[in-house]
Design a protein around this motif. Structure first.
Motif, PDB file in Angstrom:
ATOM      1  N   PHE A  62       0.827  -1.204   0.000  1.00 14.29           N
ATOM      2  CA  PHE A  62       0.000   0.000   0.000  1.00 14.29           C
ATOM      3  C   PHE A  62       0.866   1.260   0.000  1.00 14.29           C
ATOM      4  O   PHE A  62       0.565   2.231  -0.713  1.00 14.29           O
ATOM      5  N   ILE A  63       1.938   1.257   0.773  1.00 17.36           N
ATOM      6  CA  ILE A  63       2.835   2.421   0.823  1.00 17.36           C
ATOM      7  C   ILE A  63       3.495   2.642  -0.536  1.00 17.36           C
ATOM      8  O   ILE A  63       3.546   3.774  -1.032  1.00 17.36           O
ATOM      9  N   PHE A  65       2.401   1.669  -3.452  1.00 23.56           N
ATOM     10  CA  PHE A  65       1.357   2.094  -4.390  1.00 23.56           C
ATOM     11  C   PHE A  65       1.048   3.576  -4.206  1.00 23.56           C
ATOM     12  O   PHE A  65       0.931   4.321  -5.181  1.00 23.56           O
ATOM     13  N   SER A  66       0.912   4.028  -2.941  1.00 25.09           N
ATOM     14  CA  SER A  66       0.564   5.417  -2.709  1.00 25.09           C
ATOM     15  C   SER A  66       1.692   6.375  -3.089  1.00 25.09           C
ATOM     16  O   SER A  66       1.435   7.517  -3.478  1.00 25.09           O
ATOM     17  N   VAL A  67       2.953   5.950  -2.989  1.00 23.39           N
ATOM     18  CA  VAL A  67       4.072   6.810  -3.348  1.00 23.39           C
ATOM     19  C   VAL A  67       4.175   6.961  -4.870  1.00 23.39           C
ATOM     20  O   VAL A  67       4.356   8.062  -5.376  1.00 23.39           O
ATOM     21  N   TYR A  69       1.848   6.214  -7.302  1.00 26.40           N
ATOM     22  CA  TYR A  69       0.638   6.512  -8.097  1.00 26.40           C
ATOM     23  C   TYR A  69      -0.173   7.656  -7.525  1.00 26.40           C
ATOM     24  O   TYR A  69      -1.375   7.717  -7.651  1.00 26.40           O
ATOM     25  N   ARG A  70       0.483   8.620  -6.912  1.00 24.99           N
ATOM     26  CA  ARG A  70      -0.229   9.817  -6.448  1.00 24.99           C
ATOM     27  C   ARG A  70       0.113  10.994  -7.248  1.00 24.99           C
ATOM     28  O   ARG A  70       1.038  11.331  -7.759  1.00 24.99           O
TER      29      ARG A  70
END
Length: 70
Positions: A62-63, A65-67, A69-70
C-alpha cells in the motif's frame, strides 16, 4: 477428547463433525466460500508468523502504491 489436543486440531475436529452432521449447510458454505475465499483457512494454515508477514506485505504494498501513483 484428547487432553493433549492442540486448539487448532480441536477446531478442525469440531468443524469436521459439524460438516458431517449438517451436509446441506455444507453446500451453502461451499458456494459462499468459493466466491469470497476462506480467510479462516488461510490464516489457520499460515500460523502467526505467516499472518504477520502477510499483513506486513500488504502494508508495504500500500505504501509503495501510494508513493508511485499519487
Amino acid at each position: 477428547m484428547n487432553n493433549n489436543e492442540t486448539p487448532e486440531s480441536r477446531r478442525e475436529r469440531l468443524r469436521q463433525e459439524e460438516l458431517k452432521n449438517n451436509p446441506t449447510a455444507n453446500v451453502g458454505d461451499a458456494f459462499n466460500r468459493a466466491n469470497s475465499g476462506g480467510l479462516v483457512d488461510l490464516v489457520g494454515s499460515l500460523g502467526w508468523r505467516g499472518t504477520g508477514v502477510l499483513i506486513l506485505v500488504l502494508i508495504v504494498g500500500f505504501i509503495i502504491f501510494s508513493v508511485f501513483y499519487r
